[in-house]
Scaffold this motif. Structure first.
Motif, PDB file in Angstrom:
ATOM      1  N   GLY A 181       0.794  -1.224   0.000  1.00 59.74           N
ATOM      2  CA  GLY A 181       0.000   0.000   0.000  1.00 59.74           C
ATOM      3  C   GLY A 181       0.821   1.266   0.000  1.00 59.74           C
ATOM      4  O   GLY A 181       0.280   2.352   0.248  1.00 59.74           O
ATOM      5  N   ASN A 182       2.104   1.174  -0.302  1.00 64.64           N
ATOM      6  CA  ASN A 182       2.954   2.357  -0.393  1.00 64.64           C
ATOM      7  C   ASN A 182       3.431   2.550  -1.827  1.00 64.64           C
ATOM      8  O   ASN A 182       3.466   1.608  -2.621  1.00 64.64           O
ATOM      9  CB  ASN A 182       4.152   2.237   0.545  1.00 64.64           C
ATOM     10  N   GLU A 183       3.809   3.792  -2.133  1.00 60.67           N
ATOM     11  CA  GLU A 183       4.265   4.140  -3.477  1.00 60.67           C
ATOM     12  C   GLU A 183       5.789   4.177  -3.508  1.00 60.67           C
ATOM     13  O   GLU A 183       6.427   4.751  -2.623  1.00 60.67           O
ATOM     14  CB  GLU A 183       3.696   5.507  -3.874  1.00 60.67           C
ATOM     15  N   TYR A 184       6.363   3.577  -4.550  1.00 57.02           N
ATOM     16  CA  TYR A 184       7.811   3.497  -4.685  1.00 57.02           C
ATOM     17  C   TYR A 184       8.240   4.005  -6.059  1.00 57.02           C
ATOM     18  O   TYR A 184       7.503   3.881  -7.042  1.00 57.02           O
ATOM     19  CB  TYR A 184       8.289   2.052  -4.503  1.00 57.02           C
ATOM     20  N   THR A 185       9.438   4.546  -6.114  1.00 58.06           N
ATOM     21  CA  THR A 185      10.017   5.008  -7.372  1.00 58.06           C
ATOM     22  C   THR A 185      10.968   3.948  -7.903  1.00 58.06           C
ATOM     23  O   THR A 185      11.860   3.483  -7.184  1.00 58.06           O
ATOM     24  CB  THR A 185      10.777   6.330  -7.173  1.00 58.06           C
ATOM     25  N   LEU A 186      10.773   3.561  -9.154  1.00 57.67           N
ATOM     26  CA  LEU A 186      11.603   2.551  -9.802  1.00 57.67           C
ATOM     27  C   LEU A 186      12.366   3.189 -10.957  1.00 57.67           C
ATOM     28  O   LEU A 186      11.786   3.923 -11.761  1.00 57.67           O
ATOM     29  CB  LEU A 186      10.741   1.408 -10.344  1.00 57.67           C
ATOM     30  N   CYS A 187      13.654   2.888 -11.039  1.00 58.11           N
ATOM     31  CA  CYS A 187      14.487   3.390 -12.127  1.00 58.11           C
ATOM     32  C   CYS A 187      15.731   2.506 -12.214  1.00 58.11           C
ATOM     33  O   CYS A 187      16.006   1.720 -11.303  1.00 58.11           O
ATOM     34  CB  CYS A 187      14.874   4.849 -11.901  1.00 58.11           C
ATOM     35  N   PRO A 188      16.492   2.599 -13.296  1.00 62.34           N
ATOM     36  CA  PRO A 188      17.706   1.788 -13.407  1.00 62.34           C
ATOM     37  C   PRO A 188      18.708   2.127 -12.302  1.00 62.34           C
ATOM     38  O   PRO A 188      18.929   3.300 -11.980  1.00 62.34           O
ATOM     39  CB  PRO A 188      18.255   2.168 -14.789  1.00 62.34           C
ATOM     40  N   LEU A 189      19.324   1.078 -11.723  1.00 61.05           N
ATOM     41  CA  LEU A 189      20.304   1.253 -10.654  1.00 61.05           C
ATOM     42  C   LEU A 189      21.629   0.619 -11.059  1.00 61.05           C
ATOM     43  O   LEU A 189      21.648  -0.449 -11.677  1.00 61.05           O
ATOM     44  CB  LEU A 189      19.822   0.574  -9.369  1.00 61.05           C
ATOM     45  N   ASN A 190      22.738   1.275 -10.688  1.00 58.50           N
ATOM     46  CA  ASN A 190      24.031   0.612 -10.843  1.00 58.50           C
ATOM     47  C   ASN A 190      24.256  -0.320  -9.660  1.00 58.50           C
ATOM     48  O   ASN A 190      23.434  -0.388  -8.745  1.00 58.50           O
ATOM     49  CB  ASN A 190      25.166   1.629 -11.002  1.00 58.50           C
ATOM     50  N   ARG A 191      25.371  -1.030  -9.657  1.00 54.98           N
ATOM     51  CA  ARG A 191      25.563  -2.064  -8.633  1.00 54.98           C
ATOM     52  C   ARG A 191      25.639  -1.476  -7.222  1.00 54.98           C
ATOM     53  O   ARG A 191      25.117  -2.062  -6.267  1.00 54.98           O
ATOM     54  CB  ARG A 191      26.824  -2.876  -8.941  1.00 54.98           C
ATOM     55  N   ASP A 192      26.270  -0.332  -7.065  1.00 52.24           N
ATOM     56  CA  ASP A 192      26.340   0.285  -5.736  1.00 52.24           C
ATOM     57  C   ASP A 192      24.953   0.684  -5.241  1.00 52.24           C
ATOM     58  O   ASP A 192      24.609   0.485  -4.064  1.00 52.24           O
ATOM     59  CB  ASP A 192      27.256   1.512  -5.768  1.00 52.24           C
ATOM     60  N   GLU A 193      24.151   1.254  -6.141  1.00 51.00           N
ATOM     61  CA  GLU A 193      22.790   1.655  -5.773  1.00 51.00           C
ATOM     62  C   GLU A 193      21.937   0.428  -5.454  1.00 51.00           C
ATOM     63  O   GLU A 193      21.114   0.450  -4.525  1.00 51.00           O
ATOM     64  CB  GLU A 193      22.165   2.463  -6.909  1.00 51.00           C
ATOM     65  N   LEU A 194      22.136  -0.644  -6.214  1.00 52.71           N
ATOM     66  CA  LEU A 194      21.408  -1.885  -5.947  1.00 52.71           C
ATOM     67  C   LEU A 194      21.783  -2.446  -4.581  1.00 52.71           C
ATOM     68  O   LEU A 194      20.905  -2.868  -3.808  1.00 52.71           O
ATOM     69  CB  LEU A 194      21.703  -2.907  -7.043  1.00 52.71           C
ATOM     70  N   ASN A 195      23.063  -2.459  -4.273  1.00 50.67           N
ATOM     71  CA  ASN A 195      23.509  -2.966  -2.969  1.00 50.67           C
ATOM     72  C   ASN A 195      22.899  -2.165  -1.825  1.00 50.67           C
ATOM     73  O   ASN A 195      22.530  -2.722  -0.783  1.00 50.67           O
ATOM     74  CB  ASN A 195      25.032  -2.933  -2.885  1.00 50.67           C
ATOM     75  N   ALA A 196      22.791  -0.852  -2.029  1.00 48.27           N
ATOM     76  CA  ALA A 196      22.190  -0.006  -0.993  1.00 48.27           C
ATOM     77  C   ALA A 196      20.720  -0.371  -0.790  1.00 48.27           C
ATOM     78  O   ALA A 196      20.239  -0.449   0.350  1.00 48.27           O
ATOM     79  CB  ALA A 196      22.332   1.464  -1.374  1.00 48.27           C
ATOM     80  N   LYS A 197      20.006  -0.603  -1.892  1.00 48.43           N
ATOM     81  CA  LYS A 197      18.597  -1.001  -1.787  1.00 48.43           C
ATOM     82  C   LYS A 197      18.474  -2.347  -1.070  1.00 48.43           C
ATOM     83  O   LYS A 197      17.624  -2.529  -0.186  1.00 48.43           O
ATOM     84  CB  LYS A 197      17.972  -1.106  -3.181  1.00 48.43           C
ATOM     85  N   MET A 198      19.312  -3.297  -1.455  1.00 44.73           N
ATOM     86  CA  MET A 198      19.231  -4.627  -0.852  1.00 44.73           C
ATOM     87  C   MET A 198      19.634  -4.608   0.614  1.00 44.73           C
ATOM     88  O   MET A 198      19.270  -5.510   1.370  1.00 44.73           O
ATOM     89  CB  MET A 198      20.106  -5.613  -1.636  1.00 44.73           C
ATOM     90  N   GLY A 199      20.355  -3.581   1.013  1.00 47.12           N
ATOM     91  CA  GLY A 199      20.766  -3.462   2.411  1.00 47.12           C
ATOM     92  C   GLY A 199      19.697  -2.901   3.323  1.00 47.12           C
ATOM     93  O   GLY A 199      19.858  -2.908   4.554  1.00 47.12           O
ATOM     94  N   GLN A 200      18.602  -2.413   2.737  1.00 47.90           N
ATOM     95  CA  GLN A 200      17.516  -1.864   3.553  1.00 47.90           C
ATOM     96  C   GLN A 200      16.785  -2.980   4.298  1.00 47.90           C
ATOM     97  O   GLN A 200      16.474  -4.025   3.728  1.00 47.90           O
ATOM     98  CB  GLN A 200      16.510  -1.113   2.662  1.00 47.90           C
ATOM     99  N   ASP A 201      16.485  -2.750   5.552  1.00 45.57           N
ATOM    100  CA  ASP A 201      15.766  -3.731   6.364  1.00 45.57           C
ATOM    101  C   ASP A 201      14.284  -3.375   6.388  1.00 45.57           C
ATOM    102  O   ASP A 201      13.721  -3.011   7.422  1.00 45.57           O
ATOM    103  CB  ASP A 201      16.341  -3.748   7.784  1.00 45.57           C
TER     104      ASP A 201
END
Length: 564
Positions: free
Chosen positions: A183-203
């Motif tokens: 039920g929340n809104e998210y922004t999706l766009c192309p990510l490089n590997r560092d940006e992807l790692n940061a996203k995957m690090g979110q708890d």
């Protein structure tokens, strides 16, 4: 029966009453509206319980949270997003809550010569006028360009007459905002590997989605990449092979949602890349008295690198002539009169013999003279082989004004068929397959044999340069004998398409009509990965159920329209 009707009424009124507390837009439960929204451009019918017109993303977020809250109590609760209802696969209809985003979420935020920012409900024709003023273009528009929305194009991964040169919508989406299953809104766009790692690090919810998506794609990388259809365009399944690319290090979740048909989440905002609009265009028209040599002719035409390469058949031509007055309402009086006058030369051509197929070869250029030269060069080139390719005649239409009559017949043919042929109805179910053009000499005769075997009266149009054909039978679908033809004929056409390395959908997507056949196309393992993605993003199956990977032929067949 009375008890069932009363129970449905209670559920519907409760939905309206409860949603109204958190929903700013209108909610409609009238029988008239429910009947209208039970159809799109497909041959299916699903009647919603409630139609909502969200004012903004907050309304959509609140609706998702509402469904999550009551899903256990009412398992049939779900959400089907819809814009202009031009979908031909049955993806814009649903049995629970239907959200029509076109009424309010249709704003144009910004257009430049290279990019655009819009809400998904905006009509493409309005958007196109704005981009034209900037000299730019979103080239992936479908034949229904005057009726379709930009959001519909994104959710279907649309393509059309310009896809031969420019590709499909997935090449032009740079950013999406999407309401997901929490039920929340998210922004999706192309990510490089560092940006992807940061996203995957979110708890959190978002981090978990990124982690599990990446793990699935990485663990099955070779299988997924090998599964990508080997055709120039495709709108089947979820394009997992485009999300994670090891060679570039780019991870792009927009590629899951472009073509997702609202089954993974609801798109609320779109940013797009645009191309430069060409100043001039024109056509060379080829009238073929036979399609026997079509497979040899197509590569000969492609040697001249046309911008588009379209076609329609004799049935479409005669139906267009028969229902010519219908174009008055579509075009307006001025364009209609010009259309009638321009048909004189075509009428002279028809006196030489009725063509079996009309081919439209378009060239672009920076000047009218450049376009005229390209048209004339191809005319001279093919004129030397007129007998070999069974070309009955040519017509040069080197300006947009002279070529409009052919584009009108090509673009509006399906709309005319739907509204004007009273004793039979359009049955778009083998309407969008694509086969590599080099196989067409062998493929087309076998396709025609299947059509003849099932005694289908079908119009055929298509994108010749891509090998993408739209075969739309006209059927008396209320007749059980006619309905019985659907499953076996579709299976045979699919088998033939896959035999030659094609895809069962180049543009129109899966929905209810091709979703049940995804296993036939991809196999159990690959379809399993797609279903895993569906479950990851939509664990309670609240987004547009019974479409794409969740589709079931028995369900689809039971919901074919009974009245037109």
């Amino acid at each position: 029966m009375c008890l069932r009707v009363r129970w449905a009424t209670v559920i519907r009124m409760n939905i309206q009453e409860e949603l109204a507390k958190i929903f700013k837009g209108e909610l409609d439960v009238s029988e008239e509206s429910r009947e209208f929204y039970s159809h799109d451009a497909s041959l299916f019918e699903l009647k919603p319980e409630v139609i909502g017109f969200p004012k903004d993303a907050e309304d959509i977020k609140n609706t998702v949270k509402f469904v999550n809250q009551y899903k256990a109590q009412y398992p049939e609760l779900s959400i089907t997003p819809r814009s202009r209802g031009t979908d031909m696969s049955g993806a814009a209809i649903g049995q629970s809550i239907l959200l029509d985003i076109s009424k309010y979420m249709n704003k144009l935020h910004e257009v430049t010569d290279t990019s655009a920012h819009v809400q998904p409900g905006i009509l493409f024709r309005d958007f196109d006028k704005a981009t034209e003023e900037k000299g730019s273009l979103l080239p992936s528009y479908p034949a229904s360009r005057d009726m379709a929305s930009v959001g519909g194009m994104v959710n279907n991964n649309s393509g059309g007459e310009k896809s031969l040169e420019y590709g499909k919508t997935d090449k032009y989406v740079t950013e999406l905002k999407v309401v997901l299953s929490d039920g929340n809104e998210y922004t999706l766009c192309p990510l490089n590997r560092d940006e992807l790692n940061a996203k995957m690090g979110q708890d959190d919810f978002e981090g978990n989605l990124y982690r599990q998506t990446f793990e699935l794609l990485e663990a099955n990388y070779d299988e997924i990449q090998a599964a990508a259809p080997k055709v120039s365009k495709d709108s089947t399944g979820y394009h997992l092979w485009n999300v994670w690319k090891r060679d570039t290090g780019i991870f792009d979740l927009t590629q899951l949602f472009v073509g997702g048909q609202g089954t993974l989440g609801i798109v609320t905002d779109v940013k797009l890349r645009l191309v430069k609009r060409r100043g001039h265009s024109g056509l060379l028209i080829l009238f073929l008295k036979s399609t026997t040599e079509l497979g040899q002719l197509i590569p000969k035409v492609l040697e001249s690198k046309p911008a588009t390469f379209e076609s329609f058949d004799d049935q479409t031509l005669w139906l267009s002539i028969r229902f010519m007055p219908s174009f008055l309402k579509m075009l307006g009086p001025v364009r209609f009169i010009k259309l009638l006058l321009s048909l004189v030369t075509t009428g002279v051509q028809l006196l030489r013999g009725v063509p079996k197929l009309i081919l439209m070869v378009e060239f672009n250029g920076e000047s009218e003279a450049e376009v005229r030269q390209k048209v004339q060069e191809l005319h001279r080139k093919l004129g030397k082989h007129r007998a070999r390719y069974e070309i009955n005649g040519f017509e040069e239409a080197p300006t947009e004004g002279k070529s409009e009559k052919f584009w009108v017949m090509r673009r509006y043919s399906f709309q005319i068929l739907r509204s004007k042929v009273k004793d039979k109805h359009t049955a778009p179910y083998i309407d969008d397959f694509i086969v590599p053009p080099e196989h067409l000499p062998e493929f087309l005769p076998q396709l025609q044999a299947i059509i003849k075997k099932y005694k289908l009266f079908a119009t055929i149009a298509g994108h010749m340069g891509d090998g993408n054909f739209h075969v739309i039978p006209l059927m008396k679908i209320e007749d059980p004998a006619e309905r019985a033809k659907l499953e076996p004929s579709q299976r045979e056409v699919n088998e033939l398409v896959l035999k030659y390395g094609g895809s069962i959908s180049g543009e129109h997507n899966d929905g209810m009509v091709r979703g049940p056949w995804l296993e036939q196309m991809y196999g159990v393992s690959m379809l399993g990965h797609m279903k895993d993605i569906k479950h990851l993003y939509d664990p309670q199956n609240i987004f547009n159920p019974k479409k794409k990977t969740d589709a079931d032929w028995d369900f689809s067949f039971k919901h074919i329209r009974e009245h037109f």
